[in-house]
Design a protein around this motif. Structure first.
Motif, PDB file in Angstrom:
ATOM      1  N   ARG A 135       0.816  -1.147  -0.058  1.00 13.65           N
ATOM      2  CA  ARG A 135      -0.045   0.042   0.018  1.00 13.65           C
ATOM      3  C   ARG A 135       0.750   1.294   0.105  1.00 13.65           C
ATOM      4  N   LEU A 136       1.851   1.162   0.782  1.00 14.16           N
ATOM      5  CA  LEU A 136       2.601   2.497   0.973  1.00 14.16           C
ATOM      6  C   LEU A 136       3.306   2.707  -0.294  1.00 14.16           C
ATOM      7  N   TRP A 137       3.936   1.896  -0.900  1.00 14.57           N
ATOM      8  CA  TRP A 137       4.877   1.961  -2.147  1.00 14.57           C
ATOM      9  C   TRP A 137       4.047   1.638  -3.507  1.00 14.57           C
ATOM     10  N   ALA A 138       2.903   1.687  -3.248  1.00 18.76           N
ATOM     11  CA  ALA A 138       1.870   1.572  -4.512  1.00 18.76           C
ATOM     12  C   ALA A 138       2.404   2.098  -5.847  1.00 18.76           C
ATOM     13  N   ASN A 139       2.836   3.413  -5.533  1.00 23.06           N
ATOM     14  CA  ASN A 139       3.096   4.294  -6.804  1.00 23.06           C
ATOM     15  C   ASN A 139       4.653   4.340  -6.950  1.00 23.06           C
ATOM     16  N   ALA A 140       5.412   3.639  -6.101  1.00 21.09           N
ATOM     17  CA  ALA A 140       6.641   3.612  -6.302  1.00 21.09           C
ATOM     18  C   ALA A 140       7.462   2.906  -7.441  1.00 21.09           C
ATOM     19  N   ALA A 141       8.530   3.430  -7.912  1.00 21.92           N
ATOM     20  CA  ALA A 141       9.302   2.757  -9.200  1.00 21.92           C
ATOM     21  C   ALA A 141       9.933   1.446  -8.663  1.00 21.92           C
ATOM     22  N   VAL A 142      10.547   1.694  -7.386  1.00 22.94           N
ATOM     23  CA  VAL A 142      11.256   0.375  -6.938  1.00 22.94           C
ATOM     24  C   VAL A 142      10.592  -0.015  -5.528  1.00 22.94           C
ATOM     25  N   PRO A 143      10.094  -1.335  -5.089  1.00 14.87           N
ATOM     26  CA  PRO A 143       9.644  -1.572  -3.897  1.00 14.87           C
ATOM     27  C   PRO A 143      10.624  -1.773  -2.850  1.00 14.87           C
ATOM     28  N   PRO A 144      10.214  -1.911  -1.684  1.00 15.02           N
ATOM     29  CA  PRO A 144      10.924  -2.536  -0.590  1.00 15.02           C
ATOM     30  C   PRO A 144      11.422  -3.762  -0.605  1.00 15.02           C
ATOM     31  N   LEU A 145      12.787  -4.091  -0.323  1.00 13.10           N
ATOM     32  CA  LEU A 145      12.878  -5.640  -0.132  1.00 13.10           C
ATOM     33  C   LEU A 145      12.507  -6.265   1.083  1.00 13.10           C
ATOM     34  N   LEU A 146      11.908  -7.161   1.097  1.00 18.94           N
ATOM     35  CA  LEU A 146      11.367  -7.719   2.422  1.00 18.94           C
ATOM     36  C   LEU A 146      12.106  -9.003   2.785  1.00 18.94           C
ATOM     37  N   THR A 147      12.713  -8.859   4.060  1.00 17.85           N
ATOM     38  CA  THR A 147      13.582 -10.072   4.406  1.00 17.85           C
ATOM     39  C   THR A 147      13.227 -10.693   5.613  1.00 17.85           C
ATOM     40  N   SER A 148      13.682 -11.951   5.961  1.00 18.20           N
ATOM     41  CA  SER A 148      13.368 -12.429   7.532  1.00 18.20           C
ATOM     42  C   SER A 148      14.158 -13.761   7.458  1.00 18.20           C
ATOM     43  N   PHE A 149      14.393 -13.966   8.737  1.00 18.93           N
ATOM     44  CA  PHE A 149      15.017 -15.271   9.301  1.00 18.93           C
ATOM     45  C   PHE A 149      13.912 -16.405   9.305  1.00 18.93           C
ATOM     46  N   HIS A 150      12.682 -15.957   9.065  1.00 18.82           N
ATOM     47  CA  HIS A 150      11.680 -16.870   9.339  1.00 18.82           C
ATOM     48  C   HIS A 150      10.960 -17.259   8.167  1.00 18.82           C
ATOM     49  N   PRO A 151      11.016 -18.359   7.597  1.00 15.78           N
ATOM     50  CA  PRO A 151      10.542 -18.790   6.312  1.00 15.78           C
ATOM     51  C   PRO A 151       8.887 -18.666   6.253  1.00 15.78           C
ATOM     52  N   GLU A 152       8.322 -18.821   7.438  1.00 13.23           N
ATOM     53  CA  GLU A 152       6.889 -18.830   7.705  1.00 13.23           C
ATOM     54  C   GLU A 152       6.438 -17.190   7.381  1.00 13.23           C
ATOM     55  N   ALA A 153       7.334 -16.305   7.866  1.00 15.05           N
ATOM     56  CA  ALA A 153       7.105 -14.845   7.652  1.00 15.05           C
ATOM     57  C   ALA A 153       6.942 -14.688   6.041  1.00 15.05           C
TER      58      ALA A 153
END
Length: 245
Positions: A135-153
């Motif tokens: 939602r926050l980056w809906a109009n952005a050219a480059v989205p954020p990179l989502l990372t986690s140590f938790h595969p479930e997340a």
């Protein structure tokens, strides 16, 4: 991701140790040192507000006590998240993902969001953070990179917003790490920097992943990683490494 849009240097928790981690103040200090990409930790308040904090508990980096995710945002928003670092930052509040997004988007900065769930809330946190980021980056050219140590997340983030790029964080090369990253359709693998060598870099790159490292605070370590051909470094030493190098 066929094209990798992110800078090579990433400021850890905003500005490493120069300012109170995961606060707006830290992001401003990191930006003042020339950094254009930042890493931060995001978890959920009891009422579902994504906010920035590394630890499960409030005690180390705020005036609060106990599990951060057990408190409402109304309570969390009134805590001092800067005084523990130094008197200069006393009164600095906790930051929401929404406030960090506005800072990054208004300044054309990039963000690595580490999904940092309160234990037992991995799937809920992954889904909620991914939906908020979309939602926050809906109009952005480059989205954020989502990372986690938790595969479930990461799996929940993938189910909610499959278009957002993901990265599997590793503090050890446990059995099946490469297959897990493939199953999660990750764009990157983000390792403790000591885990990268010519063999592991080859494995990751052969599978199509970008290779990132944390937390690199020494010049010799950074030089070794560049020589290995890795793609990005997360550092506390925003005062040592020039992000243009």
């Amino acid at each position: 991701m066929n094209a990798w849009p992110y800078p090579r240097w990433i400021a850890h928790r905003g500005a490493g140790k120069l300012a109170p981690e995961n606060t707006m103040a830290a992001f401003r200090v990191g930006a003042a040192h020339g950094y254009r990409m930042f890493e931060c930790d995001v978890k959920l308040s009891a009422d579902g507000v994504p906010f920035l904090m590394h630890d499960a508990t409030l005690d180390r980096t705020s005036t609060g006590h106990g599990i951060g995710g057990a408190q409402s945002w109304d309570v969390l928003s009134r805590l001092d998240a800067g005084g523990w670092h130094s008197r200069a930052y006393a009164g600095e509040p906790l930051a929401t993902l929404e406030s960090i997004a506005a800072f990054c988007l208004n300044n054309s900065y990039f963000l690595n969001i580490e999904i940092k769930p309160t234990p037992g809330e991995e799937a809920q946190t992954g889904e909620t953070v991914a939906n908020a980021a979309a939602r926050l980056w809906a109009n952005a050219a480059v989205p954020p990179l989502l990372t986690s140590f938790h595969p479930e997340a990461l799996d929940a983030a993938k189910a909610a917003q499959p278009q957002l790029p993901r990265g599997l964080l590793l503090d050890g090369l446990w059995k099946g790490w490469l297959e897990t990253a493939l199953t999660l359709d990750c764009a990157a693998v983000v390792c403790n920097h000591a885990l990268w060598d010519s063999s592991t870099v080859l494995q990751a790159k052969s599978a199509g992943f970008r290779t990132l490292s944390y937390t690199v605070n020494d010049e010799w370590a950074a030089e070794r990683l560049w020589d290995l051909g890795t793609d990005g470094i997360i550092t506390d030493r925003v005062d040592l490494f020039s992000p243009g190098s």
